[in-house]
Design a protein around this motif. Structure first.
Motif, PDB file in Angstrom:
ATOM      1  N   ASP A 627       0.895  -1.270  -0.358  1.00  0.00           N
ATOM      2  CA  ASP A 627       0.082  -0.249   0.163  1.00  0.00           C
ATOM      3  C   ASP A 627       0.946   1.030   0.528  1.00  0.00           C
ATOM      4  OD1 ASP A 627      -1.957  -1.523   0.067  1.00  0.00           O
ATOM      5  OD2 ASP A 627      -2.671  -1.316   2.375  1.00  0.00           O
ATOM      6  N   ARG A 628       1.839   1.122   0.168  1.00  0.00           N
ATOM      7  CA  ARG A 628       3.053   2.064   0.545  1.00  0.00           C
ATOM      8  C   ARG A 628       3.032   3.499  -0.557  1.00  0.00           C
ATOM      9  NH1 ARG A 628       7.163   4.015   3.887  1.00  0.00           N
ATOM     10  NH2 ARG A 628       8.206   4.938   3.162  1.00  0.00           N
ATOM     11  N   PRO A 629       2.683   3.120  -1.425  1.00  0.00           N
ATOM     12  CA  PRO A 629       2.876   4.004  -3.261  1.00  0.00           C
ATOM     13  C   PRO A 629       1.715   4.688  -3.081  1.00  0.00           C
ATOM     14  CG  PRO A 629       4.085   1.835  -3.887  1.00  0.00           C
ATOM     15  CD  PRO A 629       3.667   1.748  -2.641  1.00  0.00           C
ATOM     16  N   PRO A 630       0.076   4.007  -3.186  1.00  0.00           N
ATOM     17  CA  PRO A 630      -0.559   5.302  -3.069  1.00  0.00           C
ATOM     18  C   PRO A 630      -0.744   5.990  -2.314  1.00  0.00           C
ATOM     19  CG  PRO A 630      -0.922   2.381  -3.220  1.00  0.00           C
ATOM     20  CD  PRO A 630       0.057   2.304  -3.095  1.00  0.00           C
ATOM     21  N   LEU A 631      -0.591   5.098  -1.167  1.00  0.00           N
ATOM     22  CA  LEU A 631      -0.593   5.726   0.644  1.00  0.00           C
ATOM     23  C   LEU A 631      -0.009   6.974   0.469  1.00  0.00           C
ATOM     24  CD1 LEU A 631      -0.121   3.320   2.930  1.00  0.00           C
ATOM     25  CD2 LEU A 631      -2.595   4.225   2.658  1.00  0.00           C
ATOM     26  N   ALA A 633       1.239   8.616  -2.039  1.00  0.00           N
ATOM     27  CA  ALA A 633       0.796   9.748  -4.053  1.00  0.00           C
ATOM     28  C   ALA A 633      -0.820  10.458  -2.770  1.00  0.00           C
ATOM     29  CB  ALA A 633       0.445   8.425  -4.428  1.00  0.00           C
ATOM     30  N   TYR A 634      -1.552   9.257  -2.216  1.00  0.00           N
ATOM     31  CA  TYR A 634      -2.486  10.174  -1.845  1.00  0.00           C
ATOM     32  C   TYR A 634      -2.107  11.059  -0.545  1.00  0.00           C
ATOM     33  CZ  TYR A 634      -7.165  10.530   1.196  1.00  0.00           C
ATOM     34  OH  TYR A 634      -7.779  10.866   2.205  1.00  0.00           O
ATOM     35  N   LEU A 635      -1.171  11.691   0.118  1.00  0.00           N
ATOM     36  CA  LEU A 635      -0.798  12.613   1.082  1.00  0.00           C
ATOM     37  C   LEU A 635       0.165  13.306   0.508  1.00  0.00           C
ATOM     38  CD1 LEU A 635       1.293  10.276   4.006  1.00  0.00           C
ATOM     39  CD2 LEU A 635      -0.822  11.496   4.011  1.00  0.00           C
ATOM     40  N   ARG A 636       0.999  13.737  -0.123  1.00  0.00           N
ATOM     41  CA  ARG A 636       1.124  14.398  -1.030  1.00  0.00           C
ATOM     42  C   ARG A 636       0.023  15.173  -1.846  1.00  0.00           C
ATOM     43  NH1 ARG A 636       5.519  10.573  -2.935  1.00  0.00           N
ATOM     44  NH2 ARG A 636       7.175  10.442  -0.551  1.00  0.00           N
ATOM     45  N   GLN A 637      -1.248  14.338  -2.330  1.00  0.00           N
ATOM     46  CA  GLN A 637      -2.111  15.063  -3.131  1.00  0.00           C
ATOM     47  C   GLN A 637      -3.089  15.875  -2.030  1.00  0.00           C
ATOM     48  OE1 GLN A 637      -5.615  12.714  -4.783  1.00  0.00           O
ATOM     49  NE2 GLN A 637      -4.719  14.028  -6.654  1.00  0.00           N
ATOM     50  N   LYS A 638      -3.233  15.642  -1.484  1.00  0.00           N
ATOM     51  CA  LYS A 638      -3.960  15.565   0.361  1.00  0.00           C
ATOM     52  C   LYS A 638      -3.483  16.589   1.145  1.00  0.00           C
ATOM     53  CE  LYS A 638      -5.845  15.090   4.124  1.00  0.00           C
ATOM     54  NZ  LYS A 638      -6.259  13.978   5.747  1.00  0.00           N
ATOM     55  N   HIS A 639      -2.176  16.920   0.609  1.00  0.00           N
ATOM     56  CA  HIS A 639      -1.124  18.417   0.937  1.00  0.00           C
ATOM     57  C   HIS A 639      -0.428  18.487   0.091  1.00  0.00           C
ATOM     58  CE1 HIS A 639      -2.256  16.821   5.677  1.00  0.00           C
ATOM     59  NE2 HIS A 639      -2.079  15.908   4.837  1.00  0.00           N
ATOM     60  N   PRO A 640      -0.740  19.654  -0.509  1.00  0.00           N
ATOM     61  CA  PRO A 640      -0.346  20.278  -1.596  1.00  0.00           C
ATOM     62  C   PRO A 640       0.478  21.664  -1.288  1.00  0.00           C
ATOM     63  CG  PRO A 640      -2.479  20.547  -2.072  1.00  0.00           C
ATOM     64  CD  PRO A 640      -2.262  19.480  -0.998  1.00  0.00           C
ATOM     65  N   ARG A 641       0.363  21.605  -0.420  1.00  0.00           N
ATOM     66  CA  ARG A 641       0.882  23.408   0.580  1.00  0.00           C
ATOM     67  C   ARG A 641       1.819  23.668   1.696  1.00  0.00           C
ATOM     68  NH1 ARG A 641      -4.647  24.512  -1.150  1.00  0.00           N
ATOM     69  NH2 ARG A 641      -4.165  26.534  -2.965  1.00  0.00           N
ATOM     70  N   LEU A 642       2.490  21.770   1.886  1.00  0.00           N
ATOM     71  CA  LEU A 642       2.715  21.838   3.285  1.00  0.00           C
ATOM     72  C   LEU A 642       4.394  22.065   3.219  1.00  0.00           C
ATOM     73  CD1 LEU A 642       3.452  19.531   5.369  1.00  0.00           C
ATOM     74  CD2 LEU A 642       3.758  18.231   4.386  1.00  0.00           C
ATOM     75  N   ALA A 643       4.612  21.968   1.678  1.00  0.00           N
ATOM     76  CA  ALA A 643       6.125  22.119   1.641  1.00  0.00           C
ATOM     77  C   ALA A 643       6.656  23.486   1.096  1.00  0.00           C
ATOM     78  CB  ALA A 643       6.366  21.796   0.216  1.00  0.00           C
ATOM     79  N   LEU A 644       7.315  24.068   2.380  1.00  0.00           N
ATOM     80  CA  LEU A 644       7.590  25.751   1.897  1.00  0.00           C
ATOM     81  C   LEU A 644       7.968  26.123   0.927  1.00  0.00           C
ATOM     82  CD1 LEU A 644       8.375  26.683   6.224  1.00  0.00           C
ATOM     83  CD2 LEU A 644       6.017  26.998   4.737  1.00  0.00           C
ATOM     84  N   HIS A 645       9.188  24.718   0.491  1.00  0.00           N
ATOM     85  CA  HIS A 645       9.589  25.265  -0.580  1.00  0.00           C
ATOM     86  C   HIS A 645       9.868  24.436  -1.947  1.00  0.00           C
ATOM     87  CE1 HIS A 645      11.901  27.697   2.665  1.00  0.00           C
ATOM     88  NE2 HIS A 645      11.781  28.064   1.517  1.00  0.00           N
ATOM     89  N   PRO A 646       8.974  24.382  -3.302  1.00  0.00           N
ATOM     90  CA  PRO A 646       8.336  22.493  -2.881  1.00  0.00           C
ATOM     91  C   PRO A 646      10.101  21.967  -4.272  1.00  0.00           C
ATOM     92  CG  PRO A 646       6.281  24.170  -3.397  1.00  0.00           C
ATOM     93  CD  PRO A 646       7.690  25.331  -2.443  1.00  0.00           C
ATOM     94  N   GLU A 647      10.256  22.815  -4.709  1.00  0.00           N
ATOM     95  CA  GLU A 647      11.505  22.613  -5.236  1.00  0.00           C
ATOM     96  C   GLU A 647      12.278  21.936  -4.813  1.00  0.00           C
ATOM     97  OE1 GLU A 647      12.654  26.200  -3.320  1.00  0.00           O
ATOM     98  OE2 GLU A 647      10.779  25.995  -4.707  1.00  0.00           O
ATOM     99  N   ARG A 648      12.911  22.301  -3.509  1.00  0.00           N
ATOM    100  CA  ARG A 648      13.392  21.723  -2.492  1.00  0.00           C
ATOM    101  C   ARG A 648      12.708  19.988  -2.239  1.00  0.00           C
ATOM    102  NH1 ARG A 648      14.306  21.849   2.811  1.00  0.00           N
ATOM    103  NH2 ARG A 648      17.046  21.544   3.229  1.00  0.00           N
ATOM    104  N   SER A 649      12.037  19.955  -2.109  1.00  0.00           N
ATOM    105  CA  SER A 649      11.285  18.966  -1.521  1.00  0.00           C
ATOM    106  C   SER A 649      11.057  18.225  -2.810  1.00  0.00           C
ATOM    107  CB  SER A 649       9.430  18.938  -1.416  1.00  0.00           C
ATOM    108  OG  SER A 649       9.509  19.508  -0.150  1.00  0.00           O
TER     109      SER A 649
END
Length: 727
Positions: A627-631, A633-649
């Motif tokens: 389940d790890r890859p889809p989990l 992917a879901y988290l990153r889609q749910k928190h698109p504004r989490l990273a302060l510097h998305p390019e760094r992430s």
């Protein structure tokens, strides 16, 4: 005052700059009458170093941590930081320090500073961090874009150390402003240059003549030093008929394009017509460097990002006219037109004009020969530096003895903490977990056990036998971890929530210490601790983990925040909607992401207060593997504004993916027949070449995995040769 300077790298080690400062500063402080201790690592020349430091107490950190516990710190910088913390606790207990100073590089003071903030350790001391050149700034100036979690962690421990310090000591105004602006640090920052004594106390060597006037740069060849600017400026002078030569003295670094040799890149910038005018030499011993300065017309340091390099101070002490940029450390040192010359930072045209003036006007060189040594002797005199350092320390003396108040331990009608235990067929482990809760020094809690539809008869029967006044049992149909935790959250009465799995354990002081930090530190979303792993007996540690806390760019890539066991305010947990029941795992990671998005931080107590049981049948080893890859992917889609510097992430994510790909390829080579291996490597290499930036990044990763790179061979051939056991 009783002072301890911490420094892993003494002068016989690769990091000359940091170690040289520790030695010179310890001598200066000792000469001023202070009791000075120096904490370093064991190394072969330690006794020779001790002989160079009469009157200074030299100590070493433990060479090894406890074997099982050492597994919590996979990287050498993290292990060293923990060793420093353990050594300092013993030293401070036997003779308390008034000041402890750490370099920021690789976070040597990371755990010690966290212990001060969370546990009140070293309360009688001012904890200072001295800037030399943080990794974040160095990488940016060297135009390094590739990154993985290892690099991200180094930046994290350095940044956290600088934020947690009582006092930031910077060699220059420019570096202090740069770091302070980026970190928005509340630590008091003061400019205190390093002490400097010229290597030779004798008169400068007699000037020697060379066939042509000579411009010299002495120091490491790094991109951030702006050496390409110097080459461009000198070639423009050659083209205008200026008869001179340029000499670089210093060792090469891999700060050229995409991790390649900078010297090789600089040599390619030299037009064929000027090859005999521009020379490259390796670093020289002191005596030879002094002779080189005696034959130097002008020294140029086109873009030192931090303090004035020791080679610059040596050149000025020798009476050489130095040309430097006006935006870095040399602007604090050079009086333009008197003790040297300054040019507008980054302006090749003005650099060329300034060099031309320096070469053409003997009067400027004569003035510098007289004034430059006096300027260095004045600004960097050890006695003067000690006075500045003492004043800086006195300015933050009020921070001493600041310890967070402990919470009251008595029980109340409404418990302050609700411990949530999701329970499914865990009867074998539950009694030990309950005992660890009931052993807490803080007792104002309730335990809410949510039976999530257990099917094991023994586990079900056990629930009738563990009934107690402090335990509330809720039964429900099976719905998974998130569902069970939410069911407990709905009936919880505590102001604070502690999720705890029924097979894990907490140390007796876990609640008391976490609650102290959470109540005494504004802006926190949760508090947790270091983690130890065990199988059956918690005293037999088999590994561990050091959570980072909230680092939003890295948190978007991996759960660096905490295990599920972290103390949180119930109101915060309710505000984020509790646990996402769509998730079949990573529900705790999701909560930490939500807290971080609301601007809340996380604190990690640097003691192993949480003990995680390793089980072969745990979710992380069974159902979550697929389940790890889809989990994720879901988290990153749910928190698109989490990273302060998305390019760094994205760079971190790419770096981790490339590491895994290289490792998988190396492992596959051990079992795959040679013809098939050829096809696999060709397929991977062909795919990567369509994405040039990935191809270059993988080259660097492959170099670290399989050995030193030979730049003359293509990546495919390097991989094939290494995987087949050939060099």
């Amino acid at each position: 005052m009783r002072i301890c300077l911490v420094c892993r790298a003494l002068p016989d080690s690769p990091d000359e700059g940091v170690g040289a400062h520790a030695l010179s500063m310890s001598r200066a402080l000792s000469a001023a009458g202070h009791e000075v201790h120096l904490l370093t690592t064991p190394h072969p020349a330690l006794e020779q170093t001790r002989a160079l430091l009469p009157g200074i107490h030299l100590h070493t950190v433990p060479s090894e941590l406890t074997p099982g516990f050492a597994g919590a710190f996979p990287s050498p910088p993290l292990r060293h930081s923990m060793a420093v913390y353990l050594a300092l606790r013993e030293l401070h207990a036997s003779h308390p320090f008034d000041v402890i100073e750490f370099p920021e590089q690789e976070g040597e003071g990371y755990f010690s500073l966290r212990a001060r903030r969370t546990l009140g350790h070293f309360a009688s001391a001012v904890l200072a961090v001295r800037l030399h050149g943080p990794t974040h700034e160095a990488r940016a100036l060297n135009r390094v874009a590739t990154m993985d979690m290892d690099v991200a962690q180094v930046e994290h421990v350095e940044d956290t150390s600088m934020r947690d310090a009582d006092l930031l000591l910077s060699p220059t105004r420019a570096l202090l402003e740069q770091v302070g602006t980026r970190l928005k640090s509340e630590a008091r920052g003061v400019v205190v240059p390093p002490p400097f004594v010229a290597r030779s106390n004798a008169s400068p060597p007699r000037r020697t003549q060379t066939p042509r006037p000579r411009v010299v740069y002495a120091g490491r060849l790094e991109y951030r030093a702006g050496l390409h600017l110097l080459i461009d400026a000198m070639q423009s002078l050659f083209e205008r008929g200026v008869d001179a030569e340029l000499r670089f003295i210093g060792d090469d670094t891999e700060t050229g394009p995409f991790g390649r040799s900078l010297r090789g890149w600089l040599e390619r910038q030299v037009a064929p017509a000027w090859h005999e005018r521009i020379h490259f030499d390796s670093a020289l011993p002191d005596a030879e460097l002094a002779a080189a300065f005696a034959a130097t017309t002008v020294c140029c340091f086109p873009a030192p990002s931090g303090p004035a390099p020791d080679t610059c101070l040596e050149a000025m002490s020798s009476g050489v006219l130095v040309v430097g940029d006006d935006a870095g450390g040399l602007a604090d040192l050079i009086e333009d037109g008197r003790s040297g010359l300054l040019f507008r930072s980054g302006d090749v045209g003005q650099l060329a004009a300034t060099l031309e003036k320096a070469l053409a006007l003997p009067l400027l060189r004569e003035t510098a020969q007289r004034e430059a040594p006096l300027r260095v002797a004045d600004l960097h005199a050890p006695a003067r530096i000690v006075k500045q350092w003492e004043t800086a320390v006195e300015g933050v003396a009020h921070v001493r003895n600041h310890v967070l108040p402990r919470p009251a331990r008595e029980r109340s009608d409404t418990p302050r903490v609700s411990v949530l235990l999701p329970y499914f067929n865990m009867g074998r482990y539950l009694p030990e977990t309950l005992r660890s809760i009931r052993a807490q020094t803080f007792t104002d809690y309730e335990i809410i056990l949510v039976d999530d539809g257990s099917t094991d008869p023994e586990s079900i029967e056990l629930l009738d036998r563990v009934q107690a006044p402090d335990l509330r049992i809720i039964r429900k149909q099976n719905g998974g971890l998130s569902s069970a935790r939410n069911a407990g959250l709905k009936v919880a009465r505590g102001h604070y929530i502690l999720p705890l799995d029924p097979d894990d354990l907490i140390a007796p002081t876990f609640l008391e210490k976490c609650l102290t930090v959470l109540e005494g530190t504004p802006g926190l979303g949760y508090v947790t601790s270091l983690v130890t792993y065990f199988v059956e007996d918690a005293t037999h540690v088999t590994g561990g983990w050091a959570p980072w806390g909230v680092e939003r760019d890295a948190l978007w890539v991996a759960n660096v925040a905490s295990t599920c066991t972290a103390l949180m305010r119930r109101s915060h947990l309710e505000e984020v909607g509790g646990y996402d029941e769509w998730l079949t795992g990573f529900e705790d990671w999701d909560v930490f992401c939500s807290l971080a998005e609301r601007g809340l931080g996380g604190s990690v107590i640097p003691e192993p207060l949480f003990h995680y049981r390793l089980r072969q049948d745990s979710m992380t080893r069974t159902s979550m593997v697929g389940d790890r890859p889809p989990l994720m992917a879901y988290l990153r889609q749910k928190h698109p504004r989490l990273a302060l510097h998305p390019e760094r992430s994205l760079c971190i994510l790419q770096g981790e993916a490339l590491k895994l790909e290289s490792l998988a390829l190396a492992r596959a080579a051990e079992a795959v027949p040679r013809p098939l291996l050829d096809k696999v490597v060709d397929r991977v290499n062909g795919t990567l070449k369509r994405f040039d930036f990935v191809h270059h990044a993988l080259r660097g990763v492959a170099t670290r995995v399989v050995g030193t790179e030979d730049a003359s061979r293509p990546l495919r051939q390097q991989l094939m040769d290494r995987l087949r056991g050939r060099r």
